[in-house]
Scaffold this motif. Sequence first.
Motif, mmCIF file in Angstrom:
data_model
loop_
_atom_site.group_PDB
_atom_site.id
_atom_site.type_symbol
_atom_site.label_atom_id
_atom_site.label_comp_id
_atom_site.label_asym_id
_atom_site.label_seq_id
_atom_site.Cartn_x
_atom_site.Cartn_y
_atom_site.Cartn_z
ATOM 1 N N SER A 114 -96.981 -75.784 -2.034
ATOM 2 C CA SER A 114 -97.901 -74.785 -2.780
ATOM 3 C C SER A 114 -96.861 -73.749 -3.652
ATOM 4 C CB SER A 114 -98.519 -73.904 -1.615
ATOM 5 O OG SER A 114 -99.396 -74.683 -0.734
ATOM 6 N N ARG A 115 -97.711 -73.970 -4.844
ATOM 7 C CA ARG A 115 -96.897 -73.079 -6.113
ATOM 8 C C ARG A 115 -98.224 -72.115 -6.358
ATOM 9 N NH1 ARG A 115 -92.871 -72.602 -9.312
ATOM 10 N NH2 ARG A 115 -93.186 -71.832 -11.321
ATOM 11 N N VAL A 116 -97.826 -70.966 -6.120
ATOM 12 C CA VAL A 116 -99.278 -69.895 -6.210
ATOM 13 C C VAL A 116 -98.706 -68.972 -7.087
ATOM 14 C CG1 VAL A 116 -99.583 -70.164 -3.814
ATOM 15 C CG2 VAL A 116 -97.913 -68.495 -4.556
ATOM 16 N N ARG A 117 -99.777 -68.292 -7.771
ATOM 17 C CA ARG A 117 -99.737 -66.982 -8.680
ATOM 18 C C ARG A 117 -99.760 -65.930 -7.765
ATOM 19 N NH1 ARG A 117 -104.340 -64.581 -12.812
ATOM 20 N NH2 ARG A 117 -105.587 -65.232 -10.935
ATOM 21 N N ALA A 118 -98.685 -65.056 -8.152
ATOM 22 C CA ALA A 118 -98.382 -63.576 -7.220
ATOM 23 C C ALA A 118 -98.729 -62.613 -8.320
ATOM 24 C CB ALA A 118 -97.282 -63.601 -6.418
ATOM 25 N N ILE A 119 -98.723 -61.192 -7.684
ATOM 26 C CA ILE A 119 -98.680 -60.092 -8.473
ATOM 27 C C ILE A 119 -97.288 -59.311 -8.066
ATOM 28 C CG2 ILE A 119 -99.718 -57.911 -9.323
ATOM 29 C CD1 ILE A 119 -102.379 -59.193 -8.285
ATOM 30 N N LEU A 120 -96.798 -58.761 -9.371
ATOM 31 C CA LEU A 120 -95.447 -58.200 -8.821
ATOM 32 C C LEU A 120 -95.406 -57.033 -9.707
ATOM 33 C CD1 LEU A 120 -92.276 -58.146 -7.784
ATOM 34 C CD2 LEU A 120 -91.833 -59.409 -9.845
ATOM 35 N N LEU A 121 -95.163 -55.856 -9.145
ATOM 36 C CA LEU A 121 -94.728 -54.405 -9.721
ATOM 37 C C LEU A 121 -93.606 -54.115 -9.889
ATOM 38 C CD1 LEU A 121 -98.068 -52.612 -8.559
ATOM 39 C CD2 LEU A 121 -97.935 -54.336 -10.446
ATOM 40 N N VAL A 122 -93.010 -53.577 -10.859
ATOM 41 C CA VAL A 122 -91.703 -53.357 -10.905
ATOM 42 C C VAL A 122 -91.376 -52.192 -11.655
ATOM 43 C CG1 VAL A 122 -89.358 -54.108 -11.761
ATOM 44 C CG2 VAL A 122 -90.819 -55.763 -11.078
ATOM 45 N N PRO A 123 -90.954 -50.996 -11.185
ATOM 46 C CA PRO A 123 -90.722 -49.549 -11.674
ATOM 47 C C PRO A 123 -89.947 -49.701 -12.902
ATOM 48 C CG PRO A 123 -90.422 -49.501 -9.390
ATOM 49 C CD PRO A 123 -90.293 -51.119 -9.702
ATOM 50 N N ASP A 124 -90.226 -48.840 -13.780
ATOM 51 C CA ASP A 124 -89.220 -48.775 -15.039
ATOM 52 C C ASP A 124 -87.917 -48.394 -14.770
ATOM 53 O OD1 ASP A 124 -91.440 -49.668 -16.646
ATOM 54 O OD2 ASP A 124 -92.277 -47.393 -17.136
ATOM 55 N N GLY A 125 -87.047 -48.509 -15.793
ATOM 56 C CA GLY A 125 -85.621 -47.811 -15.428
ATOM 57 C C GLY A 125 -84.551 -49.107 -14.709
ATOM 58 N N PRO A 126 -83.397 -48.723 -14.415
ATOM 59 C CA PRO A 126 -82.475 -49.380 -13.898
ATOM 60 C C PRO A 126 -82.615 -49.635 -12.564
ATOM 61 C CG PRO A 126 -81.556 -47.253 -14.157
ATOM 62 C CD PRO A 126 -82.896 -47.045 -14.683
ATOM 63 N N GLY A 127 -82.652 -50.845 -11.923
ATOM 64 C CA GLY A 127 -82.667 -51.189 -10.657
ATOM 65 C C GLY A 127 -81.284 -51.308 -9.866
ATOM 66 N N GLY A 167 -106.900 -69.364 1.153
ATOM 67 C CA GLY A 167 -108.169 -69.302 1.415
ATOM 68 C C GLY A 167 -108.729 -68.099 0.862
ATOM 69 N N TRP A 168 -107.578 -67.356 0.296
ATOM 70 C CA TRP A 168 -108.117 -66.087 -0.483
ATOM 71 C C TRP A 168 -107.632 -66.059 -1.948
ATOM 72 C CZ3 TRP A 168 -106.562 -65.539 4.680
ATOM 73 C CH2 TRP A 168 -107.319 -64.800 5.442
ATOM 74 N N GLY A 169 -108.465 -65.273 -2.892
ATOM 75 C CA GLY A 169 -108.253 -65.206 -4.225
ATOM 76 C C GLY A 169 -108.127 -66.489 -4.856
ATOM 77 N N ASP A 170 -106.672 -66.625 -5.724
ATOM 78 C CA ASP A 170 -106.541 -67.987 -6.188
ATOM 79 C C ASP A 170 -106.584 -69.150 -5.120
ATOM 80 O OD1 ASP A 170 -106.415 -66.601 -8.636
ATOM 81 O OD2 ASP A 170 -104.089 -66.386 -8.269
ATOM 82 N N ARG A 171 -106.335 -68.779 -3.995
ATOM 83 C CA ARG A 171 -106.379 -69.881 -3.183
ATOM 84 C C ARG A 171 -107.702 -70.119 -2.310
ATOM 85 N NH1 ARG A 171 -100.758 -69.564 0.273
ATOM 86 N NH2 ARG A 171 -100.892 -71.574 0.201
ATOM 87 N N GLY A 172 -108.810 -69.588 -2.955
ATOM 88 C CA GLY A 172 -109.934 -69.348 -2.219
ATOM 89 C C GLY A 172 -110.862 -70.663 -1.957
#
Length: 396
Positions: free
Chosen positions: A122-135, A201-206
């Motif tokens: 399974s190759r899926v679409r996910a959501i990723l949030l990344v803060p601004d600034g240096p990690g 079963g959920w979202g894109d994989r619904g």
Amino acid sequence: MKRRAFVTLPPLALASGHLPAPAAASPGSLGAPGPGFESPGVVDGALPVFAERLKAELDFPLAWPHHRDLGWRAWRRLARAKVEELLWQPRDDSAFDVEIIDEQPRDGYRQRQVLFNVTGHSRVRAILLVPDGPGPFPAVLALHDHGARFDIGKEKLIEPWYDDTRRASAQAWAQRYFSGRFIGNELAARGYAVLAVDGLGWGDRGGLTYEGQQALAGNLFNLGSSLSGLMAREDVRAAAMLASLPEVDERRIAAVGFSLGGYRAWQVAALSDHIAATVSACWMTGLREMMVAGNNTLRGQSAFFMLHPGLARYLDIPDVAGIAAPRPMMLFDGEADPLFPAEGVAAAYAKMRAVWADRRAQHRLSTRIWPGLGHVFVREMQEEAFAWLDHWLRRG
């Protein structure tokens, strides 16, 4: 030669097709009513009439208190190996092959849509949030609930910007359970990278319906797999993918979830060393206390996402969560939560406190039953959880 015993029925009974009413059960019979035999075989709540006998046999022999002589590390390896065995979902070392397909700026962080291989199938679409600034940044694997709502999954925790219909559904969900907030966005604004992925079963994989869950689970069993095992394996993979990102500090990753997501949070902490801390809201109980007439789990269907066949012969629910000790873990439950009777929650918390105490880590386990609250993860609970995460994962 053995004699055969025959019962002669009255002629009228034979002619009419009506049998005489069964006699009352005799003392010591397996079930009642019936002349010494089990009838009927099921009682209210879809429990078998011998459910109490089965529960009495559950002594959870693989639980930590029975194996102190082994030492903690040996027990932990043994217990985790048993859980892994009963997932019926083999280890997967496929390349993640992460691809960013969309990135948008937001206040204090960037929101991305990413593709990755959650398993080799399974190759899926996910959501990723990344803060601004240096990690690199501390990170959260955000695990969505069940809720019998399948059109949204990851969007229950991170506000979608790419689909107006899903956004409306997600906002209504957040209003109902999270005081109108999106947990993932709140954490990103506080400096955490956040990943959310749809369960099957959920979202894109619904495409799943409530009535279709049992068939999906049965078909996976027939294919030599397991629906609950697949969800567990995918969560372990998602944690490993998050740890692999250059923006993320692999030593500071938390699992956070509500309801089924809360179950998934402590489960992935038990199975993955990538999880450094856990927040689980509204999913913890003792197994015996959960298996009572009227409990939601007895309806089947959604239970298949949490059912590892045979595991109860070895470990109780809090015993599995205890594999994550002595890492920090916070568990919340509502006093008025109809899904988890207070007796079961208290029993589970007591077992877990004993495990963390044995590891001299009582201060790393936080358990709380919230007075008057039901099956929710509202603002007040969130604020306490976020402060707790900051204590364990934020530097300075």
